[in-house]
Design a protein around this motif. Sequence first.
Motif, PDB file in Angstrom:
ATOM      1  N   LEU A   1     -60.182  93.791   1.144  1.00 25.97           N
ATOM      2  CA  LEU A   1     -60.275  92.522   1.853  1.00 25.97           C
ATOM      3  C   LEU A   1     -59.093  92.186   2.749  1.00 25.97           C
ATOM      4  CD1 LEU A   1     -61.793  90.321  -1.016  1.00 25.97           C
ATOM      5  CD2 LEU A   1     -62.990  91.641   0.760  1.00 25.97           C
ATOM      6  N   GLY A   2     -57.974  92.848   2.585  1.00 24.40           N
ATOM      7  CA  GLY A   2     -56.782  92.464   3.342  1.00 24.40           C
ATOM      8  C   GLY A   2     -56.996  92.497   4.836  1.00 24.40           C
TER       9      GLY A   2
ATOM     10  N   ARG B   1     -66.371  86.688  12.988  1.00 21.23           N
ATOM     11  CA  ARG B   1     -66.292  88.003  12.350  1.00 21.23           C
ATOM     12  C   ARG B   1     -67.227  88.011  11.150  1.00 21.23           C
ATOM     13  NH1 ARG B   1     -60.378  89.473  10.438  1.00 21.23           N
ATOM     14  NH2 ARG B   1     -60.050  89.141  12.690  1.00 21.23           N
ATOM     15  N   VAL B   2     -67.946  89.109  10.957  1.00 25.45           N
ATOM     16  CA  VAL B   2     -68.861  89.208   9.820  1.00 25.45           C
ATOM     17  C   VAL B   2     -68.339  90.249   8.836  1.00 25.45           C
ATOM     18  CG1 VAL B   2     -70.880  88.409  11.101  1.00 25.45           C
ATOM     19  CG2 VAL B   2     -70.348  90.859  11.053  1.00 25.45           C
ATOM     20  N   LEU B   3     -68.401  89.905   7.565  1.00 26.05           N
ATOM     21  CA  LEU B   3     -67.980  90.822   6.513  1.00 26.05           C
ATOM     22  C   LEU B   3     -69.213  91.494   5.924  1.00 26.05           C
ATOM     23  CD1 LEU B   3     -65.589  91.841   4.708  1.00 26.05           C
ATOM     24  CD2 LEU B   3     -66.269  90.062   3.083  1.00 26.05           C
ATOM     25  N   VAL B   4     -69.234  92.829   5.983  1.00 25.48           N
ATOM     26  CA  VAL B   4     -70.359  93.597   5.448  1.00 25.48           C
ATOM     27  C   VAL B   4     -69.822  94.798   4.687  1.00 25.48           C
ATOM     28  CG1 VAL B   4     -71.996  92.902   7.253  1.00 25.48           C
ATOM     29  CG2 VAL B   4     -70.560  94.918   7.597  1.00 25.48           C
TER      30      VAL B   4
ATOM     31  N   VAL C   1     -65.381  95.517   7.466  1.00 23.76           N
ATOM     32  CA  VAL C   1     -66.016  96.191   6.334  1.00 23.76           C
ATOM     33  C   VAL C   1     -65.228  95.869   5.069  1.00 23.76           C
ATOM     34  CG1 VAL C   1     -66.684  98.414   5.357  1.00 23.76           C
ATOM     35  CG2 VAL C   1     -66.875  98.023   7.822  1.00 23.76           C
ATOM     36  N   GLY C   2     -65.907  95.344   4.070  1.00 26.87           N
ATOM     37  CA  GLY C   2     -65.254  95.002   2.821  1.00 26.87           C
ATOM     38  C   GLY C   2     -66.272  94.553   1.799  1.00 26.87           C
ATOM     39  N   ASP C   3     -65.816  94.413   0.566  1.00 29.04           N
ATOM     40  CA  ASP C   3     -66.675  94.048  -0.550  1.00 29.04           C
ATOM     41  C   ASP C   3     -65.940  93.007  -1.387  1.00 29.04           C
ATOM     42  OD1 ASP C   3     -68.196  93.880  -2.865  1.00 29.04           O
ATOM     43  OD2 ASP C   3     -68.502  96.034  -3.048  1.00 29.04           O
TER      44      ASP C   3
END
Length: 282
Positions: A53-54, A27-30, A44-46
């Motif tokens: 982020l949860g 999974r990629v966080l963008v 999707v998160g920062d």
Amino acid sequence: MTILITGANGTVSSAVLRSLPGKDDVRVLVRDPAKAPAGYEVAVGDLDDPATLGEAFDGVDTLWLLTAMGPQAPHASMNAVWAARRAGVRHVVRLSAIGAAHDAPTRNGRLHALSDVELQASGLDWTIIRPAFFMQNLLGAVNGGTLYGSTGQGRIGLIDTRDIGEFAAKVLTDPRPHTGKVYTLTGPASISLGEAAGHLGDVYGRPISYQPLSPDQVHAAMLDAGLPEWIAAVSVEYAVAYAGGWGDYTTPDFTSVVGHAPRSFLDFAHAHADRLAAPTPS
């Protein structure tokens, strides 16, 4: 096992993604889903906003934690570690910085030391990776027959970010043997940029000289390139430290984990010959 990759569009995390054996369970966080690397589950998160982020961390087993360089980096790292604890993440693999310590000669190194200690005290399983000066930092540094650099005559155990990616992927796919380990990653040799210029001459088939830049020149060049004042000032701190021999060493950590030697600067130069030279003005 779900692996969450932060900083997914950056140079190092992109190398990590390329080195992982597949896209399943990654999974990629963008922040912007339109810019997410293709083929991966997207969250999707920062990291600067813990409220985002949860859901992104839900169901994650292993976290690749990379924070952007800057004075807010410990805040982002703190938010990620807290989200990981709440989500039940088992293992965090953190990209730190070479020489990270409370007495490091750069603010970046001292900030990373704070985040390293916080992770180590978090109760989570952890691995910390501290890479040397990136060879990729020299892309675009050759102009005509000259390599311009900021590290004086200092020798450095330069490392290719592709090797950082390979090393990280090895740890992420089987983290248990690396629990509680701090690895310092370097290339196979400690060289000066003058020696690097000699290798570039072999690649290009013409003499390449090395021109050291003064701290003031480094600072001005960073600002002219549009970088923030903090980044420019910390880059000068690194330049002064490296010029004084602070990075003059290598370690066996890469080889001991991956099973083969890291890439040499000559290997890197051959692979990136077209990008080492600055673009010719049109």
